[in-house]
Design a protein around this motif. Structure first.
Motif, short mmCIF file in Angstrom:
data_model
loop_
_atom_site.label_atom_id
_atom_site.label_comp_id
_atom_site.label_asym_id
_atom_site.label_seq_id
_atom_site.Cartn_x
_atom_site.Cartn_y
_atom_site.Cartn_z
N LEU A 15 102.85 52.49 50.88
CA LEU A 15 103.04 51.64 52.00
C LEU A 15 102.96 52.52 53.30
O LEU A 15 102.27 52.09 54.42
CB LEU A 15 104.31 50.92 52.01
CG LEU A 15 104.42 49.58 51.20
CD1 LEU A 15 105.79 49.03 50.92
CD2 LEU A 15 103.41 48.57 51.73
N PHE A 16 103.67 53.68 53.40
CA PHE A 16 103.44 54.60 54.41
C PHE A 16 101.98 54.93 54.84
O PHE A 16 101.49 55.10 55.90
CB PHE A 16 104.50 55.86 54.24
CG PHE A 16 106.05 55.56 54.48
CD1 PHE A 16 106.50 54.80 55.52
CD2 PHE A 16 106.91 56.25 53.96
CE1 PHE A 16 107.89 54.30 55.48
CE2 PHE A 16 108.23 55.80 53.65
CZ PHE A 16 108.65 54.89 54.71
N SER A 17 101.37 55.03 53.62
CA SER A 17 100.03 55.68 53.45
C SER A 17 99.17 54.53 54.11
O SER A 17 98.32 54.94 55.03
CB SER A 17 99.55 56.18 52.37
OG SER A 17 100.11 57.31 51.83
N ASN A 18 99.25 53.43 53.79
CA ASN A 18 98.68 52.27 54.33
C ASN A 18 98.75 51.80 55.70
O ASN A 18 97.95 51.23 56.32
CB ASN A 18 98.41 51.11 53.24
CG ASN A 18 97.97 51.40 51.94
OD1 ASN A 18 96.97 52.43 51.96
ND2 ASN A 18 98.34 50.97 50.72
N LYS A 19 100.19 51.44 55.97
CA LYS A 19 100.32 51.02 57.17
C LYS A 19 100.95 51.79 58.00
O LYS A 19 101.45 51.60 59.35
CB LYS A 19 101.62 49.92 56.61
CG LYS A 19 101.10 48.54 55.92
CD LYS A 19 102.16 47.67 55.32
CE LYS A 19 102.97 47.15 56.64
NZ LYS A 19 103.96 46.33 56.17
#
Length: 192
Positions: A15-19
């Motif tokens: 999630l941190f990577s995507n958002k």
């Protein structure tokens, strides 16, 4: 227990990577992991702590990769330039590490992390490079009258200048960084 912690970690990393950090919240992480929000707090005291754990792991992987790519047959200046280039390329290519350049986000994350874990906990530099500096000092390629850890702090200062490029002036980067590196390395390699 470890399986749940790993699942939270892996879901958060994705999630941190995507958002990004700011647009990811704990309920997003626990929803993706298929567990209750309360379960998160059994493993991590905050989103910031989890992010810093992920950040530090990604940073360690990058530093290891950079160290393995260095051509140690070059001069200390060339090696440091190569290390800085590899580091900047790796930081900007990794969405988690790229948060380093988001001062409004990363400054708060780092502050909270240090409050929870102590001031000395997150060392963003690399022990392997300290060994190289010590070796250069022993070989007479770098000043030995300056403590090797102090030299590493000088390198830290060079790296941190990159986070202030807007204040200094974007038109001067990356030439300013290269010029500073060259001048500092000349001072460090001018053995008395």
């Amino acid at each position: 227990m470890e399986e749940k912690k790993t699942l939270i970690y892996d879901c958060a990393k994705e999630l941190f990577s995507n958002k990004g950090f700011k647009d990811t919240n704990i309920s997003d992480i626990t929803k993706k992991a298929g567990m209750a929000v309360g379960t998160f707090y059994n493993y991590y005291p905050s989103k910031e702590k989890l992010f810093m754990d992920i950040y530090l792991e990604e940073n360690a992987k990058l530093k290891k990769s950079c160290m393995q790519s260095l051509d140690m047959s070059q001069s200390p200046l060339a090696v440091v330039r190569q290390m800085m280039l590899l580091n900047v390329e790796g930081m900007t290519a990794n969405p988690i590490l790229k948060e380093w350049y988001n001062k409004s986000v990363f400054g708060k994350i780092e502050q909270l992390y240090r409050e929870e874990n102590g001031v000395q906990t997150s060392d963003f530099l690399y022990d392997s490079f300290l060994e190289i500096v010590t070796q250069w000092q022993a070989e007479g390629k770098m000043r030995s009258d300056i403590d090797s850890k102090m030299i590493m702090m000088v390198f830290t200062a060079i790296i941190n200048v990159d986070t202030h490029k807007e204040e200094i002036g974007l038109e001067y980067f990356p030439q300013l960084l290269d010029c500073m590196t060259e001048l500092i390395m000349k001072g460090l390699t001018d053995c008395p």
